[in-house]
Design a protein around this motif. Structure first.
Motif, PDB file in Angstrom:
ATOM      1  N   ARG A 109       1.087  -1.265   0.070  1.00  0.00           N
ATOM      2  CA  ARG A 109       0.009  -0.056   0.021  1.00  0.00           C
ATOM      3  C   ARG A 109       0.911   1.334  -0.037  1.00  0.00           C
ATOM      4  N   ARG A 110       0.216   2.199  -0.798  1.00  0.00           N
ATOM      5  CA  ARG A 110       1.308   3.427  -0.939  1.00  0.00           C
ATOM      6  C   ARG A 110       0.742   4.266   0.325  1.00  0.00           C
ATOM      7  N   ARG A 111       1.656   5.348   0.800  1.00  0.00           N
ATOM      8  CA  ARG A 111       1.191   6.101   1.674  1.00  0.00           C
ATOM      9  C   ARG A 111       1.720   7.561   1.714  1.00  0.00           C
ATOM     10  N   PRO A 112       1.410   8.686   1.829  1.00  0.00           N
ATOM     11  CA  PRO A 112       1.717   9.919   1.752  1.00  0.00           C
ATOM     12  C   PRO A 112       2.983  10.128   2.045  1.00  0.00           C
ATOM     13  N   ALA A 113       3.891  10.784   1.307  1.00  0.00           N
ATOM     14  CA  ALA A 113       5.348  10.734   1.584  1.00  0.00           C
ATOM     15  C   ALA A 113       5.958  12.173   0.914  1.00  0.00           C
ATOM     16  N   ARG A 114       6.940  12.822   1.525  1.00  0.00           N
ATOM     17  CA  ARG A 114       7.400  13.911   0.744  1.00  0.00           C
ATOM     18  C   ARG A 114       8.090  13.705  -0.659  1.00  0.00           C
ATOM     19  N   THR A 115       8.640  12.307  -0.860  1.00  0.00           N
ATOM     20  CA  THR A 115       9.022  11.978  -2.195  1.00  0.00           C
ATOM     21  C   THR A 115       8.438  10.817  -2.585  1.00  0.00           C
ATOM     22  N   GLY A 116       8.107  10.476  -4.020  1.00  0.00           N
ATOM     23  CA  GLY A 116       7.356   9.279  -4.133  1.00  0.00           C
ATOM     24  C   GLY A 116       7.370   9.110  -5.854  1.00  0.00           C
ATOM     25  N   ASP A 117       6.849   8.236  -6.020  1.00  0.00           N
ATOM     26  CA  ASP A 117       6.816   8.094  -7.618  1.00  0.00           C
ATOM     27  C   ASP A 117       5.421   8.361  -8.097  1.00  0.00           C
ATOM     28  N   ARG A 118       4.382   8.536  -7.222  1.00  0.00           N
ATOM     29  CA  ARG A 118       2.898   9.052  -7.922  1.00  0.00           C
ATOM     30  C   ARG A 118       2.595  10.295  -6.895  1.00  0.00           C
ATOM     31  N   LEU A 119       1.709  11.094  -7.809  1.00  0.00           N
ATOM     32  CA  LEU A 119       1.108  12.299  -7.005  1.00  0.00           C
ATOM     33  C   LEU A 119       0.097  11.703  -6.402  1.00  0.00           C
ATOM     34  N   ASP A 120      -0.179  12.343  -5.102  1.00  0.00           N
ATOM     35  CA  ASP A 120      -1.187  12.229  -4.467  1.00  0.00           C
ATOM     36  C   ASP A 120      -2.515  13.102  -4.754  1.00  0.00           C
ATOM     37  N   VAL A 121      -3.194  12.403  -5.845  1.00  0.00           N
ATOM     38  CA  VAL A 121      -3.983  13.445  -6.621  1.00  0.00           C
ATOM     39  C   VAL A 121      -5.300  13.772  -5.613  1.00  0.00           C
ATOM     40  N   ARG A 122      -5.795  12.761  -4.924  1.00  0.00           N
ATOM     41  CA  ARG A 122      -6.830  13.135  -3.789  1.00  0.00           C
ATOM     42  C   ARG A 122      -6.355  14.144  -2.720  1.00  0.00           C
ATOM     43  N   HIS A 123      -5.143  14.217  -2.379  1.00  0.00           N
ATOM     44  CA  HIS A 123      -4.866  15.333  -1.388  1.00  0.00           C
ATOM     45  C   HIS A 123      -4.886  16.616  -2.004  1.00  0.00           C
ATOM     46  N   ALA A 124      -4.268  16.601  -3.287  1.00  0.00           N
ATOM     47  CA  ALA A 124      -4.355  17.960  -4.016  1.00  0.00           C
ATOM     48  C   ALA A 124      -5.656  18.389  -4.564  1.00  0.00           C
ATOM     49  N   TRP A 125      -6.853  17.594  -4.726  1.00  0.00           N
ATOM     50  CA  TRP A 125      -7.889  17.814  -4.833  1.00  0.00           C
ATOM     51  C   TRP A 125      -8.706  18.456  -3.614  1.00  0.00           C
ATOM     52  N   ARG A 126      -8.614  17.988  -2.712  1.00  0.00           N
ATOM     53  CA  ARG A 126      -8.976  18.476  -1.422  1.00  0.00           C
ATOM     54  C   ARG A 126      -8.377  19.599  -0.864  1.00  0.00           C
ATOM     55  N   ARG A 127      -7.026  20.082  -1.386  1.00  0.00           N
ATOM     56  CA  ARG A 127      -6.551  21.348  -0.893  1.00  0.00           C
ATOM     57  C   ARG A 127      -6.861  22.223  -2.006  1.00  0.00           C
TER      58      ARG A 127
END
Length: 419
Positions: free
Chosen positions: A184-202
């Motif tokens: 499972r992927r978790r929020p991180a400062r660096t990673g290979d994928r964007l956290d689209v859900r977090h960006a949409w909420r912000r």
């Protein structure tokens, strides 16, 4: 008191042997008389207050049948080691044995061998309850046995002699265990994928403007650790320390560690060893393990492990550590096949043997030489200090190539392999 029947190979100067030699027609066979005499001895032990479980009595009869004693001294130790479990009953045991087999001879703590019957010296040693152990030459296999016995042993009888080393081991395990990316992927400062859900909420909070980008990554998690501990008689002196080593690993990574013991049976001791107190954990293991200090059946035990699907799942992708001297009697092919499959299932397969602590050790037995190409590392562990050194060496082993044990321990030539 019934008249005793001498063992095979004893002088026949007493009246009982003469009667057997010239028994009249229809008299009982000597084998039947001997069997009845042994059963009478066991009944006399119970009458004298010596508590002996029925499975242990069956073990004594089976051992005597498979390996007949050469003299009375050998029979004494067969019976004493197999039947006696409380040192407080030793005096009663000696009295009954003397009455049934020595006819009023001296009642010493260790009966001396009859003159002219055996050249083997009687075991001696002040304050010892068992015969003095023979020194094992590296790889000779003289201590391996296939005899299956039923009995328990108090693994915490000597107490914890290495308290500071135990603490050092618990601290060394987390850094030594290999890791693998989690699923499972978790929020991180660096990673290979964007956290689209977090960006949409912000963005909803800033009138649709994307003001911050977060990423998601798969954080590392420790791999599963599988420890298989040999509790057979050839490792009698080392078994308590090997179990303490497994206990330190279980305390360091309780959710990712599984521990099994094997001698002539396979026993899962993870729950019994999970108590945080070392003494209580070892006492719980003593109640669970019923083949301690018995024979050796490494191939059969590993095959039993691999025949259970839920056990195979514990080995898949895990760091597998086998604590054994590898002294297998009989055909070593099942042991080699099981080792090869464990090597394919696990992330790494590490074999720690007390014999490898000797500077002159070489894997010259047929079983060890055959399975050496399947091992990632063959090291020496006989107590907690040597175990600490091997645990600290694990990161270098895990970062190296697979199945590299044969590079450090080259297999001997055909003339150097021992059966």
């Amino acid at each position: 008191m019934p008249e005793s029947v001498p063992l095979a190979g004893e002088p026949s100067g007493d009246t009982g042997s003469a009667a057997l030699a010239g028994r009249p027609p229809g008299a009982p066979e000597p084998v039947a008389l001997a069997a009845g005499h042994v059963w009478g001895f066991l009944s006399a032990l119970r009458a004298a207050g010596v508590t002996t479980a029925l499975p242990k009595q069956a073990d004594l009869l089976r051992i005597v049948g498979e390996s007949p004693p050469r003299d009375l001294t050998a029979l004494y130790w067969y019976a004493r080691i197999t039947l006696l479990h409380d040192i407080g009953e030793l005096a009663a045991f000696d009295r009954v044995f003397t009455a049934w087999f020595r006819r009023g001879g001296p009642q010493d703590d260790v009966p001396p061998p009859p003159a002219g019957e055996s050249e083997a010296p009687a075991p001696q040693g002040p304050g010892e309850d068992d015969p003095a152990p023979r020194e094992v030459r590296p790889g000779d296999g003289v201590e391996a046995s296939t005899t299956s016995t039923y009995g328990r042993r108090d693994f915490d009888a000597d107490g914890d002699r290495w308290r500071s080393v135990t603490r050092a081991l618990e601290a060394a395990w987390p850094a030594a265990l290999p890791s693998t990316p989690s699923r499972r992927r978790r929020p991180a400062r660096t990673g290979d994928r964007l956290d689209v859900r977090h960006a949409w909420r912000r963005a909803h909070r800033h009138d649709g403007e994307i003001v911050e980008l977060r990423r998601r990554a798969r954080p590392p998690r420790p791999r599963r650790l599988l420890i298989l501990v040999d509790v057979s008689g050839s490792l009698r002196r080392h078994t308590p320390d090997l179990l303490r080593l497994a206990h330190t690993a279980l305390r360091a990574a309780p959710a990712r560690t599984e521990v099994f013991t094997f001698g002539t049976r396979l026993t899962r001791i993870t729950s019994a060893l999970s108590h945080p107190h070392t003494g209580r954990a070892l006492r719980a293991v003593s109640e669970r393990v019923t083949d301690a200090d018995g024979g050796t059946a490494i191939g059969a035990a590993l095959r039993e492990f691999l025949d259970v699907p839920r056990f195979v799942a514990l080995a898949r992708g895990a760091l597998v550590i086998v604590l054994s001297d590898g002294l297998e009697r009989g055909d070593c092919a099942p042991m080699v096949r099981a080792t090869a499959r464990l090597s394919r299932l696990g992330h790494r397969l590490v074999w720690w043997s007390p014999l490898a602590c000797s500077p002159g050790y070489s894997p010259v037995t047929r079983a060890m030489a055959a399975q050496l190409p399947h091992l990632d590392h063959l090291g020496g562990v006989r107590d907690l200090p040597t175990a600490l050194a091997e645990v600290r060496r694990l990161p270098a082993v895990l970062s190296g190539p697979r199945r590299a044990a044969a590079r450090r321990w080259p297999a001997p030539g055909p003339g150097g392999i021992r059966s």
